[in-house]
Design a protein around this motif. Structure first.
Motif, PDB file in Angstrom:
ATOM      1  N   ALA A  48      -7.977   1.250   2.043  1.00  0.00           N
ATOM      2  CA  ALA A  48      -6.671   1.879   1.870  1.00  0.00           C
ATOM      3  C   ALA A  48      -6.113   1.508   0.509  1.00  0.00           C
ATOM      4  N   PRO A  49      -5.418   2.376  -0.142  1.00  0.00           N
ATOM      5  CA  PRO A  49      -5.136   3.747   0.269  1.00  0.00           C
ATOM      6  C   PRO A  49      -6.354   4.623   0.075  1.00  0.00           C
ATOM      7  N   LEU A  84       0.823  -1.194   0.000  1.00  0.00           N
ATOM      8  CA  LEU A  84       0.000   0.000   0.000  1.00  0.00           C
ATOM      9  C   LEU A  84       0.866   1.255   0.000  1.00  0.00           C
ATOM     10  N   PRO A  85       0.577   2.193  -0.886  1.00  0.00           N
ATOM     11  CA  PRO A  85       1.342   3.432  -0.917  1.00  0.00           C
ATOM     12  C   PRO A  85       0.962   4.328   0.252  1.00  0.00           C
ATOM     13  N   CYS A 116      -8.573  -0.364  -9.707  1.00  0.00           N
ATOM     14  CA  CYS A 116      -8.918  -1.414  -8.750  1.00  0.00           C
ATOM     15  C   CYS A 116      -9.442  -0.862  -7.423  1.00  0.00           C
ATOM     16  N   ALA A 117      -9.242   0.427  -7.207  1.00  0.00           N
ATOM     17  CA  ALA A 117      -9.712   1.037  -5.955  1.00  0.00           C
ATOM     18  C   ALA A 117     -11.227   0.920  -5.890  1.00  0.00           C
ATOM     19  N   HIS A 118     -11.731   0.678  -4.721  1.00  0.00           N
ATOM     20  CA  HIS A 118     -13.180   0.558  -4.540  1.00  0.00           C
ATOM     21  C   HIS A 118     -13.746   1.946  -4.266  1.00  0.00           C
ATOM     22  N   ASP A 160       4.095  15.838  -0.407  1.00  0.00           N
ATOM     23  CA  ASP A 160       3.360  16.845  -1.183  1.00  0.00           C
ATOM     24  C   ASP A 160       1.851  16.609  -1.149  1.00  0.00           C
ATOM     25  N   GLY A 161       1.390  15.607  -0.374  1.00  0.00           N
ATOM     26  CA  GLY A 161      -0.031  15.367  -0.192  1.00  0.00           C
ATOM     27  C   GLY A 161      -0.662  14.391  -1.171  1.00  0.00           C
ATOM     28  N   PHE A 162       0.096  13.949  -2.172  1.00  0.00           N
ATOM     29  CA  PHE A 162      -0.451  13.029  -3.163  1.00  0.00           C
ATOM     30  C   PHE A 162      -0.306  11.580  -2.728  1.00  0.00           C
ATOM     31  N   VAL A 163      -1.264  10.772  -3.164  1.00  0.00           N
ATOM     32  CA  VAL A 163      -1.126   9.320  -3.106  1.00  0.00           C
ATOM     33  C   VAL A 163      -0.740   8.927  -4.524  1.00  0.00           C
TER      34      VAL A 163
END
Length: 139
Positions: free
Chosen positions: A68-69, A13-14, A31-33, A19-22
């Motif tokens: 997550a993430p 998991l990242p 694939c993120a839900h 800088d606030g980014f994922v």
């Protein structure tokens, strides 16, 4: 690699960078839900417009991951009328905390990430969920 193999597992998991980014690959964001969180109407900025003056019905939608993430996508939309059908059309680029990366882990850059995230938004069933949310707001 199959779609399931390209999804992130718990061991990889990242984390949010300084800088606030994922940072995620396009496969990982696909694939993120992502789930509908909120949709609403924007207030007409021409409140003092006279009767019969053309206006536009527009609003916003926000989606976020439930796992997550934690990532989020938000965008503006407008009501459209084309060929006798009413629909919702995304307006502009989405807003997000995601920076897309290539296979080597390098950033795509902000403009390219927003362009690709727009295609992710367009693939979501957001129009149905937005209409449902708006219908509940008017009860």
């Amino acid at each position: 690699m199959t779609r399931n193999e390209s999804c992130l597992g718990p061991a990889s998991l990242p984390e949010t960078s300084t800088d606030g980014f994922v940072r995620l690959s396009l496969d990982a964001i696909l694939c993120a839900h992502l789930e509908h969180m909120l949709s609403g109407l924007e207030h007409d900025q021409q409140e003092s417009a006279r009767c019969g003056t053309p206006t536009t019905i527009c609003g916003f939608s926000e989606w976020a991951s439930s796992t997550a993430p934690r990532v989020s996508l938000g965008w503006d939309w407008r009501l459209s009328w084309e060929q006798g059908l009413v629909g919702l059309v995304r307006v502009g680029s989405p807003r997000s905390n995601v920076m897309l990366i290539d296979a080597q882990g390098s950033d795509y850059g902000w403009e390219r990430s927003l362009e690709l995230l727009g295609t992710v938004v367009d693939a979501l069933p957001w129009r149905v969920d937005t209409r449902r949310a708006l219908a509940l707001c008017t009860l």
